[in-house]
Design a protein around this motif. Structure first.
Motif, mmCIF file in Angstrom:
data_model
loop_
_atom_site.group_PDB
_atom_site.id
_atom_site.type_symbol
_atom_site.label_atom_id
_atom_site.label_comp_id
_atom_site.label_asym_id
_atom_site.label_seq_id
_atom_site.Cartn_x
_atom_site.Cartn_y
_atom_site.Cartn_z
ATOM 1 N N TYR A 1 -10.279 9.020 -1.930
ATOM 2 C CA TYR A 1 -8.807 8.438 -1.795
ATOM 3 C C TYR A 1 -7.863 9.682 -2.131
ATOM 4 C CZ TYR A 1 -5.124 5.196 -2.984
ATOM 5 O OH TYR A 1 -3.740 4.737 -2.793
ATOM 6 N N ASP A 2 -8.105 10.412 -2.985
ATOM 7 C CA ASP A 2 -7.267 11.514 -3.500
ATOM 8 C C ASP A 2 -6.887 12.379 -2.104
ATOM 9 O OD1 ASP A 2 -6.832 10.871 -6.205
ATOM 10 O OD2 ASP A 2 -8.334 12.256 -6.892
ATOM 11 N N GLU B 1 -3.650 3.296 -10.981
ATOM 12 C CA GLU B 1 -3.761 4.725 -11.525
ATOM 13 C C GLU B 1 -4.997 4.956 -12.550
ATOM 14 O OE1 GLU B 1 -2.343 7.209 -9.963
ATOM 15 O OE2 GLU B 1 -1.589 5.763 -8.668
ATOM 16 N N SER C 1 1.002 -1.288 0.074
ATOM 17 C CA SER C 1 0.209 -0.054 0.067
ATOM 18 C C SER C 1 0.933 1.343 0.097
ATOM 19 C CB SER C 1 -1.010 -0.070 1.394
ATOM 20 O OG SER C 1 -1.763 -1.153 1.213
ATOM 21 N N GLY D 1 0.687 11.573 2.386
ATOM 22 C CA GLY D 1 2.154 12.336 1.747
ATOM 23 C C GLY D 1 2.624 13.175 3.168
ATOM 24 N N GLY E 1 1.243 3.770 -3.920
ATOM 25 C CA GLY E 1 1.079 5.212 -3.767
ATOM 26 C C GLY E 1 2.008 6.012 -3.936
ATOM 27 N N ARG F 1 -4.499 10.526 -0.099
ATOM 28 C CA ARG F 1 -3.024 10.238 -0.532
ATOM 29 C C ARG F 1 -2.497 11.551 -0.128
ATOM 30 N NH1 ARG F 1 -2.508 7.825 -6.483
ATOM 31 N NH2 ARG F 1 -3.939 9.556 -7.158
#
Length: 255
Positions: A236-237, A82, A19, A244, A23, A240
């Motif tokens: 999900y975006d 993606e 995972s 990060g 990403g 992410r």
């Protein structure tokens, strides 16, 4: 169509490594970085080291000068992920695409054909006959932008355009089960709203992207009301971006 898990499952150390790397762009990191982030998520360092060793032995990861990279097979999975997160659809005119397997093959080739057709969001009407609404532009990176089919699949199947008679909404439900997919997606969104720590959100994000990989990508005309596909992608975006920042902090600002 294959269904996704009905609820998030506890991630294993191996799943956590995947995972994290799936990403990342490029999909590579040092052992120290992977372990540090995983420990912050609640995984044990010893379990992560064992997982990394086993994944290298299994060919899932390649290790070079202390840097772990996804294998080509898993890079292909990352590309499918993606593509599923940013699908390319066209307006639907009521036509369906049909792929009929016309060339006999051994069990391995048959399995590969089934996998590619399933990943291309076709459903099997009967043995060797696969169909879907013709609204999907090529899904997979590296395949023809016009057909979305690999050379191996093109050599085994013949493609037709068709327009089913009768109740196409009922046919769609029988083949793709969009109501079930939608219900699971709604549950994931609700769970994400309730999750109050990064570890829980990480597991939900992994479950969310697995679910998105099974989105049948149907035309709006054939979808149930309140379809959650776009909201799942947006959720999900957001994760992410959050992850990060979390990973950067876990690594002490990137040093």
């Amino acid at each position: 169509m294959p269904s996704s898990p009905q609820s998030p499952v506890k991630l294993t150390a191996r799943s956590a490594v995947l995972s994290v790397l799936l990403g990342m762009h490029p999909a590579e990191a040092t052992a120290a970085a992977i372990i540090e982030v995983a420990v912050q998520l609640g995984f044990k360092e010893s379990a992560m080291r064992v997982a990394l060793t086993r994944m290298v032995a299994a060919g899932d990861l390649h290790r070079d000068n202390g840097v772990y990279r996804l294998s080509p097979r898993l890079i292909a999975r990352q590309r499918r992920q993606e593509a599923a997160l940013s699908p390319s659809l066209r307006p639907w005119d009521g036509q369906w695409s049909m792929q009929v397997v016309t060339v006999p093959a051994d069990a391995v080739t048959r399995a590969a054909t089934r996998t590619e057709l399933t990943e291309s969001r076709y459903a099997e009407l009967r043995e060797g006959v696969w169909i879907r609404p013709d609204n999907l532009v090529a899904l997979h990176v590296g395949r023809s932008e016009f057909t979305g089919r690999s050379e191996a699949l093109s050599s085994r199947t013949t493609v037709f355009s068709c327009r089913p008679e009768g109740d196409v909404v009922a046919l769609t439900e029988d083949l793709f089960a969009p109501a079930e997919w939608s219900a699971t997606g709604q549950a994931l969104l609700a769970a994400a709203d309730r999750a109050d720590d990064m570890s829980a959100r990480f597991e939900l994000a992994a479950a969310t992207v697995r679910h998105i990989l099974h989105d049948p990508l149907l035309p709006a005309e054939l979808l149930p009301d309140d379809w959650p596909g776009e909201r799942l992608r947006e959720s999900y975006d957001r994760f992410r971006a959050e992850f990060g920042a979390f990973a950067t902090t876990a690594l002490g600002g990137g040093h």
